[in-house]
Design a protein around this motif. Structure first.
Motif, PDB file in Angstrom:
ATOM      1  N   TYR A 173      37.606 -75.542 -41.019  1.00 47.90           N
ATOM      2  CA  TYR A 173      37.605 -76.939 -40.655  1.00 47.90           C
ATOM      3  C   TYR A 173      36.585 -76.767 -39.218  1.00 47.90           C
ATOM      4  O   TYR A 173      36.782 -76.081 -38.513  1.00 47.90           O
ATOM      5  N   SER A 174      35.371 -77.723 -39.414  1.00 48.53           N
ATOM      6  CA  SER A 174      34.645 -77.696 -38.175  1.00 48.53           C
ATOM      7  C   SER A 174      34.500 -79.307 -37.846  1.00 48.53           C
ATOM      8  O   SER A 174      34.704 -80.299 -38.597  1.00 48.53           O
ATOM      9  N   TYR A 188      33.651 -74.002 -46.812  1.00 51.49           N
ATOM     10  CA  TYR A 188      34.044 -72.878 -47.255  1.00 51.49           C
ATOM     11  C   TYR A 188      33.423 -71.754 -47.119  1.00 51.49           C
ATOM     12  O   TYR A 188      31.915 -71.634 -47.065  1.00 51.49           O
ATOM     13  N   ILE A 189      34.111 -70.674 -47.004  1.00 56.04           N
ATOM     14  CA  ILE A 189      33.492 -69.116 -46.820  1.00 56.04           C
ATOM     15  C   ILE A 189      33.871 -68.461 -48.215  1.00 56.04           C
ATOM     16  O   ILE A 189      34.969 -68.600 -48.434  1.00 56.04           O
ATOM     17  N   ILE A 210      29.269 -72.289 -36.052  1.00 52.09           N
ATOM     18  CA  ILE A 210      28.952 -70.975 -36.156  1.00 52.09           C
ATOM     19  C   ILE A 210      30.441 -70.061 -35.783  1.00 52.09           C
ATOM     20  O   ILE A 210      30.786 -69.058 -36.435  1.00 52.09           O
ATOM     21  N   ALA A 211      31.003 -70.223 -34.929  1.00 49.80           N
ATOM     22  CA  ALA A 211      32.178 -69.682 -34.450  1.00 49.80           C
ATOM     23  C   ALA A 211      33.398 -70.137 -35.432  1.00 49.80           C
ATOM     24  O   ALA A 211      34.183 -69.155 -35.669  1.00 49.80           O
ATOM     25  N   ASP A 212      33.490 -71.166 -36.007  1.00 44.57           N
ATOM     26  CA  ASP A 212      34.492 -71.600 -36.994  1.00 44.57           C
ATOM     27  C   ASP A 212      34.237 -70.627 -38.273  1.00 44.57           C
ATOM     28  O   ASP A 212      35.279 -70.065 -39.158  1.00 44.57           O
ATOM     29  N   LYS A 252      35.369 -67.214 -37.670  1.00 45.13           N
ATOM     30  CA  LYS A 252      36.847 -67.022 -37.695  1.00 45.13           C
ATOM     31  C   LYS A 252      37.282 -67.013 -39.210  1.00 45.13           C
ATOM     32  O   LYS A 252      37.942 -66.085 -39.637  1.00 45.13           O
ATOM     33  N   GLY A 253      36.572 -67.859 -39.828  1.00 46.36           N
ATOM     34  CA  GLY A 253      37.064 -67.953 -41.505  1.00 46.36           C
ATOM     35  C   GLY A 253      36.576 -66.608 -42.266  1.00 46.36           C
ATOM     36  O   GLY A 253      37.534 -66.360 -43.085  1.00 46.36           O
TER      37      GLY A 253
END
Length: 213
Positions: free
Chosen positions: A103-104, A90-91, A118-120, A123-124
């Motif tokens: 979701y990673s 969660y962010i 990190i990219a996920d 984006k979040g």
């Protein structure tokens, strides 16, 4: 996403499984403080994020045993073991005080996981939508960081989830205790597929992985 179907009659915990899915539907949850001193030092030295590093080790541990990758498919009435489980985490958005699900995918290769995660996360941060999508992420376990406190205990209730078997993991802020950095981690598993030993094993394996760094 791949999985194998477990034969309930040959399942090594079949007696326990029957009891805790029919007679006494319950889960088991333990909170324990683990020593994360080495992981904090590594993260700072490598200029990497402690959160992602811990998440990687958590995924590695939970993917190391079939017991932690079991799920029940309601529509097909199948008890299965996934080849791999991934974290849904969660962010937290300070402005709206809400969370977005991220979701990673877990990769054994640390660098690949780190960069992808990190990219996920980035984006979040761009959305305020919750985006919980369990139908398309059935092999994802819940991983939640409670960043505001270092707590002593935590309990997760799933009154309608007596056949939900994937782990639910929470952790809080680490703080110094006796010159060690200790972090509360809570592990919740369904009693039908796990007992105190298997829950405790998560903590033991996490500390082993941290000490390898």
């Amino acid at each position: 996403m791949n999985y194998k179907v477990l034969d309930k009659d040959k399942y090594y915990r079949k007696g326990v499984y029957r009891h805790f899915t029919e007679d006494c539907r319950c889960s088991v949850s333990i909170t324990n403080k683990i020593d994360v001193t080495n992981l904090v030092k590594y993260s700072k030295k490598a200029n990497t994020k402690f959160y992602v590093n811990f998440l990687y080790l958590l995924c590695k541990v939970l993917n190391s045993r079939d017991d932690y990758k079991i799920q029940y498919l309601y529509e097909e009435d199948k008890l299965i073991v996934f080849d791999k489980i991934n974290p849904s985490h969660y962010i937290f958005h300070e402005d709206s005080e809400t969370c977005t699900v991220v979701y990673s995918e877990y990769f054994e290769d640390y660098n690949k996981f780190y960069e992808s995660c990190i990219a996920d996360i980035d984006k979040g941060k761009e959305t305020r939508e919750y985006n919980f999508d369990s139908k398309n992420h059935i092999n994802y376990f819940d991983a939640s960081y409670i960043s505001w406190i270092s707590y002593e205990s935590l309990n997760i209730e799933l009154p309608d989830g007596h056949l939900y078997f994937l782990p639910i993991i929470n952790w809080g802020k680490y703080k110094e205790e006796n010159k060690k950095l200790r972090m509360p981690v809570s592990v919740r598993l369904n009693h039908a597929v796990a007992d105190g030993y298997l829950v405790a094993k998560v903590f033991k394996l996490l500390e082993e992985e941290i000490n390898k760094i």
